[in-house]
Design a protein around this motif. Structure first.
Motif, short mmCIF file in Angstrom:
data_model
loop_
_atom_site.label_atom_id
_atom_site.label_comp_id
_atom_site.label_asym_id
_atom_site.label_seq_id
_atom_site.Cartn_x
_atom_site.Cartn_y
_atom_site.Cartn_z
N MET A 51 44.17 48.41 46.43
CA MET A 51 42.89 48.78 47.04
C MET A 51 42.54 50.23 46.73
SD MET A 51 41.84 45.95 47.99
CE MET A 51 40.28 46.61 48.51
N TRP A 106 41.02 50.27 43.26
CA TRP A 106 39.67 49.71 43.34
C TRP A 106 38.71 50.73 43.95
CZ3 TRP A 106 36.18 46.26 41.99
CH2 TRP A 106 35.16 45.88 42.86
N ASN A 107 39.07 51.32 45.07
CA ASN A 107 38.19 52.26 45.76
C ASN A 107 37.95 53.53 44.95
OD1 ASN A 107 37.83 50.59 47.99
ND2 ASN A 107 39.60 51.45 49.05
N THR A 123 30.28 52.72 45.84
CA THR A 123 30.03 52.08 47.13
C THR A 123 29.22 50.79 46.97
OG1 THR A 123 30.08 54.24 48.17
CG2 THR A 123 29.09 52.47 49.44
N ARG A 143 31.48 48.03 45.64
CA ARG A 143 32.43 47.62 46.68
C ARG A 143 31.75 46.87 47.82
NH1 ARG A 143 34.03 53.10 46.41
NH2 ARG A 143 33.74 53.19 48.67
N TRP A 159 31.41 43.16 46.17
CA TRP A 159 32.62 42.43 45.80
C TRP A 159 33.80 42.88 46.65
CZ3 TRP A 159 31.07 38.82 42.62
CH2 TRP A 159 30.07 39.08 41.69
N SER A 160 34.74 41.98 46.82
CA SER A 160 36.00 42.33 47.48
C SER A 160 37.12 41.54 46.79
CB SER A 160 35.95 41.98 48.97
OG SER A 160 37.10 42.45 49.62
N TRP A 161 38.34 41.88 47.13
CA TRP A 161 39.50 41.21 46.55
C TRP A 161 40.34 40.59 47.64
CZ3 TRP A 161 39.79 40.71 41.43
CH2 TRP A 161 39.03 41.58 40.64
N TRP A 182 45.41 38.60 42.46
CA TRP A 182 44.21 38.91 43.23
C TRP A 182 43.06 38.03 42.78
CZ3 TRP A 182 43.87 42.59 47.11
CH2 TRP A 182 44.98 43.42 47.28
N VAL A 227 31.34 39.33 48.77
CA VAL A 227 31.54 39.80 50.14
C VAL A 227 30.79 38.94 51.15
CG1 VAL A 227 31.01 41.72 51.72
CG2 VAL A 227 32.08 42.18 49.52
N LEU A 249 32.44 35.09 50.64
CA LEU A 249 33.90 35.04 50.46
C LEU A 249 34.32 33.95 49.48
CD1 LEU A 249 35.27 35.82 54.03
CD2 LEU A 249 34.90 37.38 52.11
#
Length: 142
Positions: free
Chosen positions: A46, A49-50, A55, A58, A61-63, A118, A123, A126
């Protein structure tokens, strides 16, 4: 996973994260508890990714971690200094890719290594989403 040391591909960025050893990480055997390593694998992924995506990206999308596999090779004691995690990604496979992590002590000795699978998700829903080709260059060697 074999105990052959994981080494990054030449075309991948290796992202380095310093790791702090806290008193609550130490188990009855006097070294970092195995469960802490699982958290480190997730936290390091994370952090990468961050650090590399804005922003807006992010927020879209998410993991989701689907699995973690870890080889424990050398204990890390409570007074360890300079412990780092080095991470890089493999090739995408639709919405998934493997992330590789090496955890090394202050002397550069390999203490543990892991592979996490992953999955990229939207987001809002999901639901898994194919990793966009535009995202891949960010993980390449700089």
């Amino acid at each position: 996973m074999a105990r052959t040391p994981l080494t990054p591909r030449e075309d991948r960025e290796v992202f380095v994260v310093p790791l702090d050893i806290r008193p609550e990480h130490i188990d009855a055997n006097g070294h970092v508890n195995n469960v802490v390593y699982v958290g480190w694998l997730q936290d390091v992924g994370m952090a990468h990714w961050n650090a590399r995506f804005d922003t807006e990206t992010r927020a879209r999308w998410s993991w989701v971690a689907l699995r973690h596999e870890i080889d424990y090779l050398r204990g890390i004691g409570p007074d360890a200094q300079g412990v780092v995690a080095r991470t890089w990604v493999g090739d995408p496979a639709g919405p998934r890719f493997n992330r590789y992590v090496r955890i090394e002590d202050g002397e550069g000795r390999l203490c543990a290594q892991g592979v996490s699978e992953w999955c990229l998700v939207d987001v809002r829903t999901l639901r898994p989403q194919r990793i966009p080709a535009t995202m891949l260059p960010t993980f390449e060697r700089r």
